[in-house]
Design a protein around this motif. Structure first.
Motif, PDB file in Angstrom:
ATOM      1  N   ALA A   1      11.828  52.421  44.032  1.00 39.59           N
ATOM      2  CA  ALA A   1      12.866  53.314  44.663  1.00 39.59           C
ATOM      3  C   ALA A   1      13.134  54.368  43.575  1.00 39.59           C
ATOM      4  N   ASN A   2      13.268  55.424  44.098  1.00 41.36           N
ATOM      5  CA  ASN A   2      13.677  56.673  43.261  1.00 41.36           C
ATOM      6  C   ASN A   2      15.289  56.879  43.218  1.00 41.36           C
ATOM      7  N   GLN A   3      15.633  57.831  42.613  1.00 36.84           N
ATOM      8  CA  GLN A   3      16.904  57.752  42.643  1.00 36.84           C
ATOM      9  C   GLN A   3      17.931  58.074  43.759  1.00 36.84           C
ATOM     10  N   ARG A   4      17.057  58.908  44.738  1.00 38.46           N
ATOM     11  CA  ARG A   4      17.854  59.490  45.622  1.00 38.46           C
ATOM     12  C   ARG A   4      18.182  58.055  46.712  1.00 38.46           C
ATOM     13  N   VAL A   5      17.193  57.189  46.580  1.00 43.55           N
ATOM     14  CA  VAL A   5      17.436  55.887  47.460  1.00 43.55           C
ATOM     15  C   VAL A   5      18.685  55.372  47.033  1.00 43.55           C
ATOM     16  N   TYR A   6      19.047  55.007  45.658  1.00 48.49           N
ATOM     17  CA  TYR A   6      20.389  54.362  45.231  1.00 48.49           C
ATOM     18  C   TYR A   6      21.409  55.226  45.474  1.00 48.49           C
ATOM     19  N   GLU A   7      21.195  56.721  45.787  1.00 50.62           N
ATOM     20  CA  GLU A   7      22.499  57.359  45.898  1.00 50.62           C
ATOM     21  C   GLU A   7      22.765  57.277  47.258  1.00 50.62           C
ATOM     22  N   ASN A   8      21.769  57.410  48.008  1.00 43.75           N
ATOM     23  CA  ASN A   8      21.936  57.300  49.697  1.00 43.75           C
ATOM     24  C   ASN A   8      22.684  56.015  50.225  1.00 43.75           C
ATOM     25  N   PHE A   9      21.994  54.946  49.339  1.00 45.25           N
ATOM     26  CA  PHE A   9      22.392  53.687  50.132  1.00 45.25           C
ATOM     27  C   PHE A   9      23.536  52.847  48.982  1.00 45.25           C
ATOM     28  N   GLY A  10      24.068  53.468  48.137  1.00 41.95           N
ATOM     29  CA  GLY A  10      25.006  52.923  47.534  1.00 41.95           C
ATOM     30  C   GLY A  10      24.806  52.026  46.329  1.00 41.95           C
ATOM     31  N   TYR A  11      23.588  51.691  45.958  1.00 42.95           N
ATOM     32  CA  TYR A  11      23.105  50.728  45.100  1.00 42.95           C
ATOM     33  C   TYR A  11      23.142  51.189  43.513  1.00 42.95           C
ATOM     34  N   SER A  12      23.088  50.335  42.616  1.00 38.54           N
ATOM     35  CA  SER A  12      22.946  50.684  41.168  1.00 38.54           C
ATOM     36  C   SER A  12      21.460  50.664  40.956  1.00 38.54           C
ATOM     37  N   ASN A  13      21.131  51.429  39.760  1.00 42.83           N
ATOM     38  CA  ASN A  13      19.743  51.391  39.648  1.00 42.83           C
ATOM     39  C   ASN A  13      18.912  49.994  39.340  1.00 42.83           C
ATOM     40  N   HIS A  14      17.690  49.859  39.987  1.00 41.19           N
ATOM     41  CA  HIS A  14      17.071  48.641  39.825  1.00 41.19           C
ATOM     42  C   HIS A  14      17.492  47.454  40.673  1.00 41.19           C
ATOM     43  N   GLU A  15      18.729  47.663  41.284  1.00 38.89           N
ATOM     44  CA  GLU A  15      19.490  46.714  41.946  1.00 38.89           C
ATOM     45  C   GLU A  15      18.364  46.318  43.177  1.00 38.89           C
ATOM     46  N   LEU A  16      17.665  47.187  43.762  1.00 35.93           N
ATOM     47  CA  LEU A  16      17.003  47.015  45.098  1.00 35.93           C
ATOM     48  C   LEU A  16      15.560  46.487  44.789  1.00 35.93           C
ATOM     49  N   ILE A  17      15.099  46.491  43.602  1.00 31.16           N
ATOM     50  CA  ILE A  17      13.814  45.742  43.301  1.00 31.16           C
ATOM     51  C   ILE A  17      13.693  44.571  43.498  1.00 31.16           C
ATOM     52  N   GLY A  18      12.555  44.015  44.429  1.00 31.23           N
ATOM     53  CA  GLY A  18      12.247  42.613  44.910  1.00 31.23           C
ATOM     54  C   GLY A  18      13.197  42.541  46.164  1.00 31.23           C
ATOM     55  N   GLU A  19      14.153  43.428  46.787  1.00 29.31           N
ATOM     56  CA  GLU A  19      14.694  43.249  48.037  1.00 29.31           C
ATOM     57  C   GLU A  19      14.090  43.480  49.420  1.00 29.31           C
ATOM     58  N   LYS A  20      14.393  43.275  50.235  1.00 27.62           N
ATOM     59  CA  LYS A  20      13.519  43.488  51.480  1.00 27.62           C
ATOM     60  C   LYS A  20      13.921  44.749  52.156  1.00 27.62           C
ATOM     61  N   LEU A  21      13.175  45.687  52.641  1.00 26.75           N
ATOM     62  CA  LEU A  21      13.329  47.027  53.313  1.00 26.75           C
ATOM     63  C   LEU A  21      14.283  46.920  54.374  1.00 26.75           C
ATOM     64  N   LEU A  22      14.099  45.653  55.004  1.00 25.32           N
ATOM     65  CA  LEU A  22      14.851  45.445  56.245  1.00 25.32           C
ATOM     66  C   LEU A  22      16.283  45.214  56.129  1.00 25.32           C
ATOM     67  N   ASN A  23      16.613  44.958  54.798  1.00 26.62           N
ATOM     68  CA  ASN A  23      17.990  45.010  54.369  1.00 26.62           C
ATOM     69  C   ASN A  23      18.788  46.279  54.477  1.00 26.62           C
ATOM     70  N   LEU A  24      17.699  47.292  54.373  1.00 28.43           N
ATOM     71  CA  LEU A  24      18.525  48.735  54.138  1.00 28.43           C
ATOM     72  C   LEU A  24      18.209  49.246  55.514  1.00 28.43           C
ATOM     73  N   MET A  25      17.039  49.162  56.304  1.00 32.69           N
ATOM     74  CA  MET A  25      16.730  49.604  57.337  1.00 32.69           C
ATOM     75  C   MET A  25      15.994  48.809  58.469  1.00 32.69           C
TER      76      MET A  25
END
Length: 575
Positions: free
Chosen positions: A33-57
């Motif tokens: 995930a690039n930096q814009r992802v973390y900015e738009n969804f409010g997460y810290s860097n690398h926090e989304l790696i390994g998570e499910k896309l369905l948790n965001l969308m």
């Protein structure tokens, strides 16, 4: 209304926009995930790696989404609030696994998030604005001359509007694609069909960039194109990621091939249940993959190693450390084999093992050779000791007795007559007898065979101290006599260690301790002398002899030394 002018007017009516890129696998797990992802969804860097896309969308269905299709969706911010976005998806296959590159951008007018979605013109404005912010758009006439374009085209190509207007797309031709590629593209769109594909272009400064391109022909009443709309999405980063992924996958495939060709490989879960084995594992163990998968390694346990051995192994790897050692296993048909084993724990984000990789190399032939060498060494040592014993007795009982008889004869002659030569003969005979006794003792003290280890060591230390003026403190805590070969081993190692102290330690004191601890005999020979750097000292015959004797008796010898602080020799032999 002109496309560019229309978008510029709509930009004035809406505030805020953003886009982002996410890479997911077929199961919908986020791997990039690039930096814009973390900015738009409010997460810290690398926090989304390994998570499910369905948790965001929630509700996003990548498999059902059309390639390049723009889809409206709601995103869930980390703090729980929802926001409107549009995304488009590109799927690609890498090493037989499907991956999805998802590009999305937030809707500019968030004020309509909870309103009735019955305002298609407003939705269209949002879509147009989102496209203009994230996508390269250009119109050409029927001959391919550029007639209009958006700001994104200038931003990516690094050409100004005046430099692009009226030119054709050869201005950004990178030379990467063949002439046939371009001819097929032109043939498709000039026939009134939509063309889609990936194109490598070159910017004004000579740098290259990739665009995922869709060219749509606009047809007149005759069905002939009178202009073309080219919509491009820059995918340079995506191409780089895919290229790096392919390289990584190829490297992994090469590594796996090398491992499978040379090593026995198995993967288990955190409980030790086998999840994967390679062909080498099946070949050496004589079990099929079906028989091994779902089992643990007790299926090949030979019973050779103690429970403590495996407890220590498991304690090591479950704490996240790599374990290395040699293990004796048993095949399906009951034969035994040895493996040099390395077990590597794979750790999760909490530094807890979630699986283990075991890499083994068969060393059965080496272990057999080592056992044969050990047996042969033991036999050589036994023969050597028998020969020492024979020579000792011959010196003591043969030559020694003859010399003693000569000494008696000399004494008788001295009683009858006085002569300086008789005095000299007597002194020389006495000296030779003493040397023979010492040599006989060094070869094999009879007290060792007659009375045992403790009296033999004590007697040896007395003689050693008298001859070399080194005081040796001796403590012995044995409860019983040992087997002859163990007593001889201990005696010889103490003898050799004290010889080294005499030669190299430059000290006046030493200590010998023999104790019985946990079904084991432990011998420590220490001094406070000169010491040495173990890494710099050449291993001599004496040290080699000590190690071989210890190994032949089933024991272990180790040496610890520090310069100017002395040396300790440790010998451990099972009872």
């Amino acid at each position: 209304m002109d496309w560019n002018n229309h978008l510029e007017k709509e930009k004035e009516n809406f505030s805020g926009s953003g886009d982002a890129t996410i890479l997911v696998n077929e199961s919908g797990i986020i791997s990039f995930a690039n930096q814009r992802v973390y900015e738009n969804f409010g997460y810290s860097n690398h926090e989304l790696i390994g998570e499910k896309l369905l948790n965001l969308m929630p509700g996003a269905n990548l498999q059902a989404s059309g390639e390049g299709e723009i889809i409206h969706q709601f995103g869930i911010h980390k703090d729980g609030h929802a926001f409107s976005l549009f995304f488009r998806m590109n799927a690609f296959s890498l090493e037989k696994e499907i991956h999805y590159l998802v590009v999305f951008h937030k809707v500019k007018d968030q004020s309509r998030l909870n309103q009735n979605q019955s305002y298609p013109i407003n939705e269209l404005v949002d879509i147009m604005y989102a496209i203009d912010e994230s996508t390269i758009v250009a119109f050409t006439d029927e001959k391919g001359k550029i007639k209009s374009f958006n700001k994104k085209f200038c931003e990516v190509s690094k050409y100004s509007a005046s430099e692009l207007l009226g030119k054709d797309h050869r201005i950004i031709n990178s030379g990467h694609h063949s002439k046939q590629f371009m001819q097929n593209l032109w043939r498709t769109i000039s026939a009134g069909s939509v063309w889609q594909g990936e194109v490598k272009n070159r910017a004004k400064d000579g740098t290259y960039y990739w665009v995922d391109t869709t060219i749509v022909p606009f047809l007149n009443e005759m069905g002939k194109p009178y202009k073309y709309l080219a919509i491009r999405k820059e995918i340079t980063e995506y191409k780089r990621v895919v290229k790096e992924l392919k390289k990584s996958v190829h490297k992994l495939v090469d590594f796996q091939f090398a491992l499978d060709a040379s090593s026995i490989v198995a993967i288990t879960d955190q409980k030790g249940t086998i999840k994967y084995v390679n062909d080498q594992f099946c070949r050496i163990s004589k079990f099929s993959k079906e028989e091994l998968i779902g089992q643990n390694h007790r299926i090949i346990n030979s019973g050779f190693h103690s429970r403590e051995f495996f407890n220590d192994l498991w304690k090591m790897i479950s704490s996240g450390n790599v374990w290395k050692g040699e293990i004796k296993n048993m095949t399906k048909d009951g034969t035994y084999y040895w493996v040099d084993t390395t077990i590597v724990p794979f750790l999760d984000e909490h530094n807890k093992p979630y699986q283990y990789l075991a890499i083994r190399h068969e060393v059965t032939n080496r272990k057999i050779a080592e056992e044969e060498i050990q047996k042969m060494t033991g036999k050589i040592i036994d023969v050597q000791e028998d020969e020492r014993k024979r020579l000792s007795r011959e010196l003591h009982d043969g030559i020694g007795q003859n010399l003693y008889s000569h000494l008696i004869t000399i004494n008788r002659l001295q009683a009858e007559m006085s002569h300086p030569l008789l005095d000299q003969m007597r002194d020389e005979a006495t000296e030779i007898i003493e040397e023979l006794r010492h040599l006989s003792w060094e070869l094999r003290p009879s007290v060792l065979d007659d009375l045992g280890l403790f009296p033999a060591i004590r007697s040896y230390l007395v003689r050693f101290s008298e001859h070399h003026h080194i005081r040796v403190h001796f403590d012995c805590y044995l409860n019983c006599r040992l087997y002859t070969n163990k007593e001889i081993t201990i005696y010889r190692i103490i003898q050799e260690a004290l010889t080294n102290i005499r030669k190299y330690a430059h000290t006046q004191e030493a200590r010998v301790t023999i104790s019985e601890i946990d079904e084991e005999i432990r011998v420590v020979i220490e001094d406070k002398g000169k010491g040495f750097d173990i890494e710099k000292v050449t291993r001599g015959v004496g040290l080699f002899s000590m190690e071989e004797r210890a190994r032949a008796a089933g024991g272990n010898l180790s040496i610890h030394s520090v310069e100017e602080r002395g040396t300790k020799v440790f010998l451990e032999i099972p009872l």
